[in-house]
Design a protein around this motif. Structure first.
Motif, mmCIF file in Angstrom:
data_model
loop_
_atom_site.group_PDB
_atom_site.id
_atom_site.type_symbol
_atom_site.label_atom_id
_atom_site.label_comp_id
_atom_site.label_asym_id
_atom_site.label_seq_id
_atom_site.Cartn_x
_atom_site.Cartn_y
_atom_site.Cartn_z
ATOM 1 N N GLY A 1 17.628 17.806 93.915
ATOM 2 C CA GLY A 1 17.807 19.038 94.678
ATOM 3 C C GLY A 1 19.253 19.474 94.793
ATOM 4 O O GLY A 1 19.540 20.595 95.225
ATOM 5 N N TRP A 2 20.169 18.581 94.404
ATOM 6 C CA TRP A 2 21.602 18.868 94.493
ATOM 7 C C TRP A 2 22.196 19.323 93.167
ATOM 8 O O TRP A 2 23.141 20.104 93.126
ATOM 9 C CB TRP A 2 22.315 17.605 94.978
ATOM 10 N N ILE A 3 21.629 18.842 92.048
ATOM 11 C CA ILE A 3 22.176 19.152 90.718
ATOM 12 C C ILE A 3 21.978 20.623 90.375
ATOM 13 O O ILE A 3 20.912 21.196 90.596
ATOM 14 C CB ILE A 3 21.503 18.271 89.646
ATOM 15 N N GLU A 4 23.009 21.214 89.805
ATOM 16 C CA GLU A 4 22.956 22.603 89.353
ATOM 17 C C GLU A 4 23.591 22.712 87.972
ATOM 18 O O GLU A 4 24.484 21.934 87.629
ATOM 19 C CB GLU A 4 23.713 23.515 90.325
ATOM 20 N N PRO A 5 23.149 23.685 87.173
ATOM 21 C CA PRO A 5 23.793 23.909 85.873
ATOM 22 C C PRO A 5 25.288 24.149 86.054
ATOM 23 O O PRO A 5 25.727 24.772 87.017
ATOM 24 C CB PRO A 5 23.092 25.163 85.347
ATOM 25 N N GLY A 6 26.058 23.640 85.119
ATOM 26 C CA GLY A 6 27.511 23.794 85.189
ATOM 27 C C GLY A 6 28.222 22.592 85.756
ATOM 28 O O GLY A 6 29.440 22.454 85.597
ATOM 29 N N MET A 7 27.506 21.714 86.439
ATOM 30 C CA MET A 7 28.136 20.515 86.981
ATOM 31 C C MET A 7 28.548 19.576 85.857
ATOM 32 O O MET A 7 27.940 19.543 84.791
ATOM 33 C CB MET A 7 27.174 19.773 87.915
ATOM 34 N N ARG A 8 29.580 18.781 86.117
ATOM 35 C CA ARG A 8 30.021 17.800 85.144
ATOM 36 C C ARG A 8 29.205 16.516 85.265
ATOM 37 O O ARG A 8 28.792 16.135 86.362
ATOM 38 C CB ARG A 8 31.509 17.483 85.339
ATOM 39 N N TYR B 1 16.364 27.782 82.351
ATOM 40 C CA TYR B 1 17.023 29.081 82.388
ATOM 41 C C TYR B 1 16.710 29.838 83.671
ATOM 42 O O TYR B 1 16.967 31.042 83.773
ATOM 43 C CB TYR B 1 16.595 29.911 81.172
ATOM 44 N N GLY B 2 16.163 29.134 84.652
ATOM 45 C CA GLY B 2 15.822 29.799 85.899
ATOM 46 C C GLY B 2 14.691 30.786 85.691
ATOM 47 O O GLY B 2 13.684 30.490 85.026
ATOM 48 N N GLU B 3 14.845 31.956 86.208
ATOM 49 C CA GLU B 3 13.818 32.988 86.083
ATOM 50 C C GLU B 3 13.929 33.753 84.772
ATOM 51 O O GLU B 3 13.066 34.572 84.448
ATOM 52 C CB GLU B 3 13.915 33.953 87.269
ATOM 53 N N LYS B 4 14.991 33.500 84.017
ATOM 54 C CA LYS B 4 15.168 34.182 82.748
ATOM 55 C C LYS B 4 14.296 33.534 81.675
ATOM 56 O O LYS B 4 14.057 32.327 81.698
ATOM 57 C CB LYS B 4 16.632 34.115 82.316
ATOM 58 N N PRO B 5 13.811 34.319 80.710
ATOM 59 C CA PRO B 5 13.030 33.725 79.622
ATOM 60 C C PRO B 5 13.932 32.919 78.694
ATOM 61 O O PRO B 5 15.145 33.131 78.648
ATOM 62 C CB PRO B 5 12.449 34.951 78.903
ATOM 63 N N VAL B 6 13.327 32.008 77.965
ATOM 64 C CA VAL B 6 14.086 31.227 76.997
ATOM 65 C C VAL B 6 14.595 32.173 75.912
ATOM 66 O O VAL B 6 13.813 32.933 75.321
ATOM 67 C CB VAL B 6 13.208 30.123 76.365
ATOM 68 N N PRO B 7 15.900 32.173 75.639
ATOM 69 C CA PRO B 7 16.449 33.059 74.601
ATOM 70 C C PRO B 7 15.785 32.812 73.255
ATOM 71 O O PRO B 7 15.456 31.666 72.921
ATOM 72 C CB PRO B 7 17.938 32.678 74.559
ATOM 73 N N PRO B 8 15.564 33.844 72.466
ATOM 74 C CA PRO B 8 14.893 33.679 71.165
ATOM 75 C C PRO B 8 15.537 32.606 70.286
ATOM 76 O O PRO B 8 14.835 31.829 69.637
ATOM 77 C CB PRO B 8 15.020 35.065 70.536
#
Length: 384
Positions: free
Chosen positions: A172-179, A252-259
């Motif tokens: 619940g703590w991890i977010e994209p962009g973390m090292r 990708y969160g609420e975004k669709p997977v890029p083609p």
């Protein structure tokens, strides 16, 4: 509380005396009158002593006795911790005094060659009058430690339970962009605050291409969307280790997977599914009486059938206890027979060089008719 502490010490004394008696029986079976123990986890197993300098001598004939040698730094600690053996604070080298005492009380003395360096053996023989005093006695304590008693199982259940709680809380703590290194540091900080004595080993956080390295160290690399993250860690609680690996996806969160990412995303899910099936097959194969080779084949065959066999580059698991790697080794050529009370890992993986990897691992307790998974934290496909 005082009465409870008294009963606890009585219980520990009975437990350690029982272990020393069991060891003495094995020594007599091999016609070895005594044993010199220098491996510190073995010393702890037999006596409860946790110091950094100790040599233990167990005499099996004509009657069972044990003496632990250490130095003056541990005068108070040894008195408090040691059970089942008398303590000698050595004014000189603890190892030298242990050898002298052993020579006085036994005709020969066994030692474990896998735990003894060439230099240590030379030191052991230096002051002895009997040149043939030391004889090989390999694997005796390792075999005893392989089967955990009820107290050890309780310790390991609690260590595994805390491991699962730490993992679930960290998600619940991890977010994209973390090292990677920040994630490892946060996990280890939380572990300490939760009562862990230490980590079982250096925490592995490997994301993206680095997840294809089975033992990648956490780096300054950032986790990013569209990649997998492998988290392999364990804690030490009451001296006993836990071990668990989970692989999860950064979505990708609420975004669709890029083609451009769809093919890779689908492949990652496919490999993940194969590893999960292999891991479950390995767990299902665990039972008292099964060989470690059979368990390895159960997991490995699933990956081979899926076309990923050559990318599974290590054994399926290993024993766990006072040390993170103990016997038995759960490998394809292993003929070791599992016994009820043994704790092993089941950790198949697939590593596609330069691309990504997946590993899923549980610690499991061998039972008469199967396995108890000690680390039941969620291990299915998950996207952060």
């Amino acid at each position: 509380m005082r009465q409870g502490n008294t009963w606890h010490r009585i219980l520990l004394k009975m437990m350690h005396r029982g272990r020393i008696r069991h060891l003495a029986q094995e020594l007599r079976r091999r016609s070895i009158p005594s044993l010199l123990v220098t491996n510190l986890p073995d010393v702890r197993y037999l006596t409860g002593f946790t110091g950094s300098n100790a040599a233990l001598v167990v005499v099996a004939e004509p009657r069972v006795s044990a003496r632990l040698f250490t130095d003056g730094r541990y005068t108070v600690q040894a008195k408090r911790e040691v059970q089942g053996a008398t303590v000698r604070i050595a004014p000189k080298s603890a190892l030298a005094e242990a050898c002298d005492w052993a020579e006085q009380h036994a005709a020969r003395c066994g030692f474990d060659r896998s735990q003894t360096t060439v230099a240590a053996l030379a030191s052991m023989k230096k002051s002895l009058g009997k040149r043939s005093f030391f004889v090989p006695a390999d694997g005796l304590i390792a075999a005893l430690r392989m089967v955990k008693d009820a107290i050890e199982v309780d310790y390991m259940r609690r260590a595994a339970s805390l491991t699962c709680s730490l993992y679930e809380g960290l998600l619940g703590w991890i977010e994209p962009g973390m090292r990677e290194r920040d994630i490892a540091a946060e996990l280890e900080h939380r572990a300490r605050l939760s009562g862990a004595e230490a980590m079982s080993f250096e925490t592995i956080v490997a994301s993206g291409e680095r997840s294809s390295q089975p033992h990648a160290r956490a780096t300054q690399a950032h986790i990013s969307a569209g990649n997998l993250v492998t988290l392999d860690f364990g804690i030490v609680l009451d001296g006993y280790c836990s071990d668990m690996t989970r692989t999860f996806a950064v979505g990708y969160g609420e975004k669709p997977v890029p083609p451009k990412a769809k093919v890779r995303w689908a492949e990652q899910r496919e490999v993940f599914g194969a590893v999960l099936a292999a891991q479950q097959a390995g767990v299902n194969a665990v039972r008292a009486g099964a060989t470690c080779g059979e368990v390895d084949r159960a997991a490995r065959s699933v990956l081979e059938a899926a076309g990923y066999g050559k990318y599974f580059t290590h054994s399926t698991g290993h024993g766990v206890g006072l040390e993170i790697h103990e016997v038995p080794r759960v490998g394809k050529d292993s003929k070791d027979v599992l016994k009820a009370g043994t704790v092993i890992t089941i950790e198949p993986g697939v590593y596609l060089p330069g691309r990504f990897g997946v590993r899923i691992e549980d610690s499991v307790l061998v039972t008469e008719d199967g396995a108890e998974v000690l680390t039941p934290a969620h291990k299915g496909w998950m996207e952060l």
